[in-house]
Design an enzyme around this catalytic site. Structure first.
Site, PDB file in Angstrom:
ATOM      1  N   TYR A  74       1.013  -1.311  -0.016  1.00 24.89           N
ATOM      2  CA  TYR A  74      -0.050  -0.042  -0.090  1.00 24.89           C
ATOM      3  C   TYR A  74       0.927   1.163   0.003  1.00 24.89           C
ATOM      4  O   TYR A  74       1.869   1.458   0.655  1.00 24.89           O
ATOM      5  CB  TYR A  74      -0.904   0.021   1.317  1.00 24.89           C
ATOM      6  CG  TYR A  74      -1.739   1.309   1.351  1.00 24.89           C
ATOM      7  CD1 TYR A  74      -2.821   1.460   0.881  1.00 24.89           C
ATOM      8  CD2 TYR A  74      -1.185   2.482   1.992  1.00 24.89           C
ATOM      9  CE1 TYR A  74      -3.889   2.465   1.162  1.00 24.89           C
ATOM     10  CE2 TYR A  74      -1.900   3.510   1.811  1.00 24.89           C
ATOM     11  CZ  TYR A  74      -3.271   3.430   1.396  1.00 24.89           C
ATOM     12  OH  TYR A  74      -4.136   4.880   1.638  1.00 24.89           O
ATOM     13  N   GLU A  84      -3.132   7.433  -4.298  1.00 18.36           N
ATOM     14  CA  GLU A  84      -2.882   6.443  -3.662  1.00 18.36           C
ATOM     15  C   GLU A  84      -2.917   5.264  -4.566  1.00 18.36           C
ATOM     16  O   GLU A  84      -3.574   4.998  -5.741  1.00 18.36           O
ATOM     17  CB  GLU A  84      -4.314   6.105  -2.632  1.00 18.36           C
ATOM     18  CG  GLU A  84      -4.312   4.975  -2.000  1.00 18.36           C
ATOM     19  CD  GLU A  84      -5.742   4.677  -1.302  1.00 18.36           C
ATOM     20  OE1 GLU A  84      -5.784   4.866  -0.084  1.00 18.36           O
ATOM     21  OE2 GLU A  84      -6.868   4.346  -1.957  1.00 18.36           O
TER      22      GLU A  84
END
Length: 394
Positions: A117, A205
């Site tokens: 992530y 992101e």
């Protein structure tokens, strides 16, 4: 402002962030022809909506679960794409109403070695952009923070000096990468920061960023959000806006410079000033009501804006009452009162309406309301106004 995944992936490519090969198909496109032209046969079909949890979502038609599906042939991919387009996908972020799928993204699958992530976002506590990376990709970052806090690494980015290569390299080693992969990840993170800064993002992101079998990194899913206040500098980003993904009331409010956010309550608020609007919502909740919106008409609102604000409020079928809370400074109470009267007459208002006015020309404003002949309840203070509207809305 949000954009779709396929648009974010195109933006990533411009900033030299590796992404898998893919193409978007929209309603009205010749899906079969577009898919036939692809140079890969195994295809991941991803529904495009502005909401997370698509893979675990479900369609309201007979297509069933999964807004992300793998097709083993072009014919199967065409069938899946056609069945998704125009149908409603429900995820944990959309609520029960779901969102209509107006586009799908067809992507070449990759062989995944590991998922990470990565995100750069504005940390309001630190008051600066912050880079976050975790070895637990593919999960919601909130779950990672709760269950695996030791696997979450952060770097606060100095807005004057920016993100430095020694910071990204250090992060890469912290998550256990060797020299070559650490260098590759470092360059990727620096490019992500360039995108974040140059495009005035509030969030960039990648979840997950994957290490593939050949040892390289690929961003296979992305989310990019832009600062609305900076869109005047980015016409190319404004052109990516999909108003079908936005609440039509919020879109309409923006035309008149009204700050409106739709909520799920039954008592509409019309207030001047963000802080006063938040306080108004809080006190409605305190007395057992539920606010239907955040609506700040601003310090210099005129009669026309007030009228449009009422029209937008009444466009919400869940509204059972309206509370107007104005502290007049630059915006005069008599101007607000006249706008309320105009709007009530134009819309044939039948819902309970409580008005609390204070400040510049307050007596004239109250006089206009009392002489209007309309069923408008007046309140001397916010506490009394909230009690009245909660009782009337029930």
């Amino acid at each position: 402002m949000n954009i779709h995944e396929y648009q974010a992936q195109n933006l990533f490519e411009k900033f030299k962030i590796p992404v898998p090969a893919g193409v978007a198909i929209k309603i009205g496109d010749d899906a079969s022809s577009i898919i036939e032209a692809l140079d890969f046969d195994r295809i991941c079909v991803k529904a495009q909506i502005h909401a997370g949890g698509r893979g675990k979502g479900y369609f309201k038609n007979d297509l069933g679960y999964g807004g992300v599906k793998i097709a083993n042939s072009k014919a199967e991919a065409a069938d899946i794409a056609k069945s998704m387009l125009g149908n409603t996908l429900v995820t944990k972020q959309t609520g029960d109403a779901g969102r209509i799928v107006n586009a799908v993204y067809l992507v070449k699958p990759v062989e995944i070695e590991h998922e990470y992530y990565v995100a750069i976002l504005l940390d309001r506590k630190l008051r600066r952009p912050t880079l976050i990376i975790s070895t637990e990709g593919g999960m919601d970052i909130e779950i990672v923070a709760e269950k695996f806090p030791e696997k979450l690494h952060k770097v606060a980015i100095d807005p004057l000096f920016g993100l430095k290569s020694y910071q990204t390299t250090e992060l890469a080693y912290k998550i256990g990468l060797g020299k070559d992969q650490a260098n590759e990840l470092s360059h990727l993170l620096l490019n992500l920061h360039k995108l974040f800064t140059q495009m005035d993002c509030s969030l960039a992101e990648v979840n997950p960023l994957v290490l593939v079998k050949d040892g390289h990194f690929v961003a296979i899913d992305s989310k990019v959000t832009f600062d609305d206040n900076a869109l005047c500098r980015h016409q190319e980003i404004l052109e990516l806006r999909d108003v079908n993904e936005e609440d039509p009331k919020e879109t309409e409010a923006a035309k008149y410079n009204l700050n409106y956010i739709a909520l799920d309550g039954s008592i509409a608020c019309l207030v001047n000033g963000a802080g006063l609007a938040m306080a108004t919502m809080d006190i409605i909740k305190y007395y057992g009501g539920s606010p239907a919106n955040f609506l700040d008409v601003g310090g210099g609102a005129n009669e026309e804006q007030i009228t449009h604000a009422f029209e937008i409020i009444l466009g919400d079928s869940h509204v059972r009452g309206i509370l107007v809370n104005i502290f007049g400074g630059i915006v005069r109470c008599d101007v607000v009162a006249q706008g309320i009267i105009n709007a009530a007459n134009a819309t044939k208002l039948s819902l309970p309406l409580v008005v609390r006015l204070e400040g510049t020309n307050v007596e004239r404003g109250k006089q206009l309301l009392s002489e209007s002949g309309l069923q408008i309840a007046s309140a001397a203070d916010l506490d009394g106004a909230a009690k009245q509207i909660v009782a009337l809305a029930k």
